[in-house]
Design an enzyme around this catalytic site. Sequence first.
Site, PDB file in Angstrom:
ATOM      1  CG  HIS A  41       0.870  -0.273   4.897  1.00  8.17           C
ATOM      2  ND1 HIS A  41       0.929  -1.757   5.134  1.00  8.17           N
ATOM      3  CD2 HIS A  41       0.916   0.207   3.806  1.00  8.17           C
ATOM      4  CE1 HIS A  41       0.761  -2.063   4.135  1.00  8.17           C
ATOM      5  NE2 HIS A  41       0.894  -1.208   3.119  1.00  8.17           N
TER       6      HIS A  41
ATOM      7  CE  LYS B 143      -0.062  -5.813  -4.266  1.00  3.76           C
ATOM      8  NZ  LYS B 143       0.055  -5.022  -2.880  1.00  3.76           N
TER       9      LYS B 143
ATOM     10  NE  ARG C  73       7.088   0.325  -0.796  1.00  2.00           N
ATOM     11  CZ  ARG C  73       6.301  -0.764  -0.853  1.00  2.00           C
ATOM     12  NH1 ARG C  73       5.993  -1.622  -0.105  1.00  2.00           N
ATOM     13  NH2 ARG C  73       5.158  -0.680  -1.792  1.00  2.00           N
TER      14      ARG C  73
ATOM     15  CB  SER D 240       1.722  -6.434   2.677  1.00  2.00           C
ATOM     16  OG  SER D 240       1.186  -5.344   3.213  1.00  2.00           O
TER      17      SER D 240
HETATM   18  P1  ADP Z   1       2.180  -3.260  -0.041  1.00  2.00           P
HETATM   19  O1  ADP Z   1       3.034  -2.815  -1.247  1.00  2.00           O
HETATM   20  O2  ADP Z   1       3.099  -3.503   0.858  1.00  2.00           O
HETATM   21  O3  ADP Z   1       1.547  -4.592  -0.434  1.00  2.00           O
HETATM   22  P2  ADP Z   1      -0.093  -1.599  -0.193  1.00  2.00           P
HETATM   23  O4  ADP Z   1      -0.443  -2.210  -1.667  1.00  2.00           O
HETATM   24  O5  ADP Z   1      -1.239  -2.049   0.702  1.00  2.00           O
HETATM   25  O6  ADP Z   1       1.153  -2.407   0.375  1.00  2.00           O
HETATM   26  O7  ADP Z   1       0.216  -0.314  -0.271  1.00  2.00           O
HETATM   27  C1  ADP Z   1      -0.305   0.963  -0.204  1.00  2.00           C
HETATM   28  C2  ADP Z   1       0.698   2.119  -0.073  1.00  2.00           C
HETATM   29  O8  ADP Z   1       1.368   2.191   0.965  1.00  2.00           O
HETATM   30  C3  ADP Z   1       1.281   2.320  -1.383  1.00  2.00           C
HETATM   31  O9  ADP Z   1       1.372   3.744  -1.868  1.00  2.00           O
HETATM   32  C4  ADP Z   1       2.646   1.649  -1.056  1.00  2.00           C
HETATM   33  O10 ADP Z   1       3.677   2.397  -1.842  1.00  2.00           O
HETATM   34  C5  ADP Z   1       2.663   2.272   0.417  1.00  2.00           C
HETATM   35  N1  ADP Z   1       3.804   1.468   1.312  1.00  2.00           N
HETATM   36  C6  ADP Z   1       3.572   0.236   1.341  1.00  2.00           C
HETATM   37  N2  ADP Z   1       4.754  -0.067   2.217  1.00  2.00           N
HETATM   38  C7  ADP Z   1       5.293   1.124   2.702  1.00  2.00           C
HETATM   39  C8  ADP Z   1       6.533   1.402   3.506  1.00  2.00           C
HETATM   40  N3  ADP Z   1       7.214   0.462   4.082  1.00  2.00           N
HETATM   41  N4  ADP Z   1       6.567   2.743   3.403  1.00  2.00           N
HETATM   42  C9  ADP Z   1       6.047   3.715   2.843  1.00  2.00           C
HETATM   43  N5  ADP Z   1       5.017   3.447   1.992  1.00  2.00           N
HETATM   44  C10 ADP Z   1       4.538   2.310   1.979  1.00  2.00           C
END
Ligand code: ADP
Length: 164
Positions: free
Chosen positions: A17, A41, A92, A130
């Site tokens: 993130h 979630k 990703r 996460s």
């Molecule tokens: P997660 O999928 O880790 O639970 P979130 O729902 O908080 O995360 O994701 C928020 C945004 O951050 C989404 O657009 C997700 O694709 C992106 N994101 C999450 N992890 C990564 C990563 N390792 N690299 C790039 N973007 C990411």
Amino acid sequence: MKTAIYPGSFDPITLGHLNIIRRASGIFERVVVCIMKNAGKHSPMFTREERVEMARLVTQRYPNVEVTTFDGLIAEYARTFPEGAVIVKGLRANTDFENEFQMALINKKINPDLDTMFLTATQKYTFLSSSVVKELASYGADLSPFVPCEIIDDVMQRAAGNNP
Ligand code: ADP
């Protein structure tokens, strides 16, 4: 250039993130990290207030980044920026693409002025989510390659079942 809204659940915020936030902060004048309810979630590891606090702590080095929350649709939230805003997402893998593509089209349908821009994940973080962090923490693994150092203790403690 416009404001970028970076929405997500950030439960907890990871180095993946943070990588997207750092890169977006170099492209846009202002980046608003918007911490949403985890729709779909259940039982988050951290409350939304805790997630906001952690995200603020680890983004304080970026003067044009702010952290906020919103309860409704992100397409509606974007309307609250009179100067306009775009949504930024990290991609990703194929699975992200499918979901994010659908979400971008829905957001555009709700708010035709709203565009979504994608930043590809840095290669070393393509596997990182996460959920992976929570899984690793539950086994007591070293989290330093995955989450900002400022919040490692919080994540480990919560994974061990310690609530504040
Ligand atoms: P997660 O999928 O880790 O639970 P979130 O729902 O908080 O995360 O994701 C928020 C945004 O951050 C989404 O657009 C997700 O694709 C992106 N994101 C999450 N992890 C990564 C990563 N390792 N690299 C790039 N973007 C990411």
